[in-house]
Design a protein around this motif. Structure first.
Motif, short mmCIF file in Angstrom:
data_model
loop_
_atom_site.label_atom_id
_atom_site.label_comp_id
_atom_site.label_asym_id
_atom_site.label_seq_id
_atom_site.Cartn_x
_atom_site.Cartn_y
_atom_site.Cartn_z
N GLU A 196 69.00 27.15 56.11
CA GLU A 196 70.13 26.24 56.22
C GLU A 196 69.77 24.97 57.00
OE1 GLU A 196 71.26 30.16 55.08
OE2 GLU A 196 70.14 29.48 56.83
N TYR A 197 68.88 25.12 57.96
CA TYR A 197 68.42 23.98 58.74
C TYR A 197 67.76 22.93 57.86
CZ TYR A 197 65.33 21.26 61.78
OH TYR A 197 64.67 20.23 62.41
N SER A 198 67.05 23.39 56.81
CA SER A 198 66.37 22.45 55.93
C SER A 198 67.35 21.51 55.24
CB SER A 198 65.53 23.21 54.88
OG SER A 198 66.36 23.95 54.01
N LEU A 199 68.60 21.92 55.12
CA LEU A 199 69.62 21.06 54.49
C LEU A 199 70.11 19.98 55.44
CD1 LEU A 199 71.65 20.49 52.14
CD2 LEU A 199 73.20 22.09 53.29
N VAL A 200 70.29 20.30 56.71
CA VAL A 200 70.96 19.38 57.64
C VAL A 200 70.03 18.82 58.71
CG1 VAL A 200 73.20 20.49 57.30
CG2 VAL A 200 71.69 21.33 59.11
N LYS A 201 68.73 19.04 58.58
CA LYS A 201 67.79 18.68 59.65
C LYS A 201 67.75 17.19 59.96
CE LYS A 201 63.86 18.45 56.45
NZ LYS A 201 62.55 19.05 56.10
N ASN A 202 68.21 16.34 59.01
CA ASN A 202 68.19 14.90 59.26
C ASN A 202 69.45 14.38 59.94
OD1 ASN A 202 65.61 14.37 58.09
ND2 ASN A 202 66.51 14.53 56.05
N MET A 203 70.41 15.25 60.21
CA MET A 203 71.60 14.81 60.92
C MET A 203 71.23 14.44 62.35
SD MET A 203 74.53 17.46 59.50
CE MET A 203 75.85 16.60 60.38
N ARG A 204 71.79 13.35 62.84
CA ARG A 204 71.40 12.81 64.14
C ARG A 204 72.26 13.34 65.28
NH1 ARG A 204 70.09 6.38 63.11
NH2 ARG A 204 68.41 6.67 61.59
N ILE A 261 72.02 15.86 67.30
CA ILE A 261 72.26 17.30 67.39
C ILE A 261 70.95 17.96 67.82
CG2 ILE A 261 72.96 19.40 66.18
CD1 ILE A 261 74.23 17.58 64.05
N GLU A 262 71.03 18.88 68.76
CA GLU A 262 69.88 19.72 69.07
C GLU A 262 70.01 21.00 68.23
OE1 GLU A 262 67.70 22.30 72.61
OE2 GLU A 262 69.42 21.01 73.11
N PHE A 263 69.03 21.24 67.38
CA PHE A 263 69.03 22.43 66.55
C PHE A 263 68.16 23.52 67.18
CE2 PHE A 263 69.97 19.12 63.36
CZ PHE A 263 71.04 19.70 62.71
N VAL A 264 68.68 24.74 67.18
CA VAL A 264 67.90 25.92 67.53
C VAL A 264 67.87 26.78 66.27
CG1 VAL A 264 67.69 27.94 69.01
CG2 VAL A 264 68.63 25.80 69.93
N VAL A 265 66.67 26.92 65.69
CA VAL A 265 66.53 27.53 64.38
C VAL A 265 66.22 29.01 64.49
CG1 VAL A 265 65.27 27.45 62.19
CG2 VAL A 265 65.75 25.33 63.43
N ILE A 266 67.02 29.81 63.78
CA ILE A 266 66.85 31.26 63.76
C ILE A 266 66.17 31.66 62.45
CG2 ILE A 266 68.01 33.50 63.82
CD1 ILE A 266 68.16 31.91 66.44
N ASP A 267 65.02 32.27 62.56
CA ASP A 267 64.26 32.72 61.39
C ASP A 267 64.42 34.23 61.26
OD1 ASP A 267 62.50 33.28 59.36
OD2 ASP A 267 60.76 32.33 60.30
#
Length: 203
Positions: A49-57, A59-65
């Motif tokens: 899901e991160y691959s879809l929204v990763k370009n949003m500014r 925001i700090e993303f914490v990615v769960i694999d």
């Protein structure tokens, strides 16, 4: 029910999946950024899901694999050490997300009401939203913002794609000032995907 103000405060959003629901999360993020621009946003999200929204500014993303859950837990523990959130929006009721929510430090954890709760979700939150019966998932998501004192809504779904490609640019030129609808009839690839129709069915 309590109501909160998140201006100048830190907000953690826990919503891992799925792709369809993540698209409904985009207006939620845009609304916060528009009407509470000083809110510090951290989004805990699934890898795909991160691959879809990763370009949003902003925001700090914490990615769960899901395929490397041990590393994901380590990342959450690092987050726990360095960040205490004013509020966490626990926007998923899966057992995995409920367990992962225990690793997040927040002054208040807000989740779904009983009508939308399962997997003991109510035991992992401090407060709940109030939804209307038979509401669309996006409207349920907006109930979280009402809990935060944000009553306005932004339906912007821009995910910050910079290079859209020649075909998309050409299509956009053709569709200027026209109303149109786009259908994406596919779900994520998986074994025994009963939710995805064959192309012949759509035809």
């Amino acid at each position: 029910m309590s109501q909160f103000n998140i201006s100048n405060k830190s907000l953690c959003i826990l919503r891992l999946s799925s792709i369809g629901d993540i698209t409904h999360m985009i207006p939620i993020i845009k609304t916060i950024q528009t009407y509470s621009p000083k809110t510090d946003i951290t989004w805990i999200i699934g890898k795909t899901e991160y691959s879809l929204v990763k370009n949003m500014r902003d925001i700090e993303f914490v990615v769960i694999d899901k395929k490397n859950i041990i590393q994901s837990i380590r990342d959450l523990l690092k987050l726990r050490k360095r960040k205490f959130f004013t509020i966490m929006l626990h926007m998923q009721v899966s057992l995995r997300s409920n367990i992962l929510s225990l690793l997040i430090k927040a002054g208040c954890k807000i989740g779904f009401d009983n009508s939308n709760s399962k997997n003991l979700h109510r035991f992992f939150i401090d407060e709940s939203i109030q939804t209307l019966p038979n509401s669309h998932v996006l409207e349920n998501f907006f109930c979280f913002l009402e809990k935060l004192g944000l009553s306005k809504k932004e339906y912007d779904r821009d995910i910050g794609i910079i290079n859209k490609g020649q075909d998309i640019d050409e299509l956009n030129k053709q569709l200027v000032n026209q109303k149109y609808v786009v259908f994406n009839p596919f779900t994520s690839s998986r074994s025994f995907n009963y939710r995805q129709w064959e192309i012949t069915n759509y035809i």
